[in-house]
Design an enzyme around this catalytic site. Structure first.
Site, mmCIF file in Angstrom:
data_model
loop_
_atom_site.group_PDB
_atom_site.id
_atom_site.type_symbol
_atom_site.label_atom_id
_atom_site.label_comp_id
_atom_site.label_asym_id
_atom_site.label_seq_id
_atom_site.Cartn_x
_atom_site.Cartn_y
_atom_site.Cartn_z
ATOM 1 N N LYS A 121 0.896 -1.290 0.007
ATOM 2 C CA LYS A 121 -0.057 0.181 -0.078
ATOM 3 C C LYS A 121 0.757 1.297 -0.135
ATOM 4 O O LYS A 121 0.772 2.143 -0.904
ATOM 5 C CB LYS A 121 -0.926 0.070 1.302
ATOM 6 C CG LYS A 121 -1.899 1.139 1.221
ATOM 7 C CD LYS A 121 -2.671 1.260 2.479
ATOM 8 C CE LYS A 121 -2.154 2.085 3.619
ATOM 9 N NZ LYS A 121 -2.855 2.516 4.874
ATOM 10 N N ASP A 140 -6.631 0.628 1.086
ATOM 11 C CA ASP A 140 -6.824 0.986 2.373
ATOM 12 C C ASP A 140 -7.971 0.567 2.932
ATOM 13 O O ASP A 140 -8.680 -0.114 2.197
ATOM 14 C CB ASP A 140 -6.380 2.524 2.424
ATOM 15 C CG ASP A 140 -7.544 3.263 1.817
ATOM 16 O OD1 ASP A 140 -8.389 2.734 1.317
ATOM 17 O OD2 ASP A 140 -7.769 4.505 1.886
#
Length: 210
Positions: A121, A140
């Site tokens: 991420k 997320d």
């Protein structure tokens, strides 16, 4: 509706509603973005921006973070939560950046993933927003929640969700997609009380239609 067609339709509709959707973290260079993204774990972007406003005046380069007193750095970022671990990650990552990359944040996924505190991420966010390199899709909480509710993915683990999204989304939409999800997730498709009746995606949303 075919999942690829659905993905395209979702992006098309959300783009009209949120034409200015973009990363919420404030930064001026790749080092700042890396630090801000590490701080954003389990912390709202607004809080991170409040903290980094002072932090980036005190620590201006990767070398500054690498040389920082660990306890002092931890105190500087305390309000972001998990501050001792985050301070350790930031200091160690910047030390590697200084020693191995001459103070410049690396530009490849493999190199970024070798830095402490950096998973896919964070690496995706840094590559795309600092260097314009779109290698994947940062997953997320908003991306995960909305992708599952809408029926774009079946997986629950972030890396598997990313892989599924990369298969159903056009690559040209990879960069914009997470920020459209964040905007819609904050305004309409919230975690506890989603405003389904106001949602422009309800007619193609698995969770609403089930």
């Amino acid at each position: 509706m075919d999942v690829k067609k659905k993905a395209k339709e979702i992006v098309k509709r959300l783009r009209k509603v949120y034409p200015d959707a973009k990363i919420a973290l404030r930064f001026e260079n790749p080092v700042q973005l890396l630090v801000a993204t590490i701080l954003s774990a389990q912390c709202k972007d607004e809080r991170v921006n409040d903290v980094t406003e002072k932090l980036f005046k005190k620590y201006k380069t990767a070398e500054d973070f690498a040389k920082a007193d660990l306890e002092e750095l931890a105190e500087d970022i305390k309000s972001t939560g998990f501050y001792k671990q985050k301070a350790k990650y930031i200091k160690e990552a910047c030390k590697i950046i200084v020693e191995r990359y001459h103070g410049e944040v690396p530009k490849t996924m493999d190199e970024l993933l070798e830095l402490p505190g950096v998973a896919r991420k964070t690496a995706n966010i840094v590559l795309a927003n600092a260097y314009g390199i779109v290698d994947g899709i940062p997953v997320d909480t908003h991306v995960r929640r909305l992708s599952q509710r809408l029926g774009l993915v079946k997986s629950k683990q972030p890396e598997k969700i990313e892989k599924e999204l990369m298969e159903v989304l056009d690559k040209k939409d990879w960069f914009e997609f997470p920020y459209l999800m964040q905007a819609h997730g904050r305004k309409i498709c919230t975690s506890k009380k989603p405003k389904c009746e106001e949602c422009i995606l309800k007619d193609i949303c698995d969770a609403y239609l089930s």
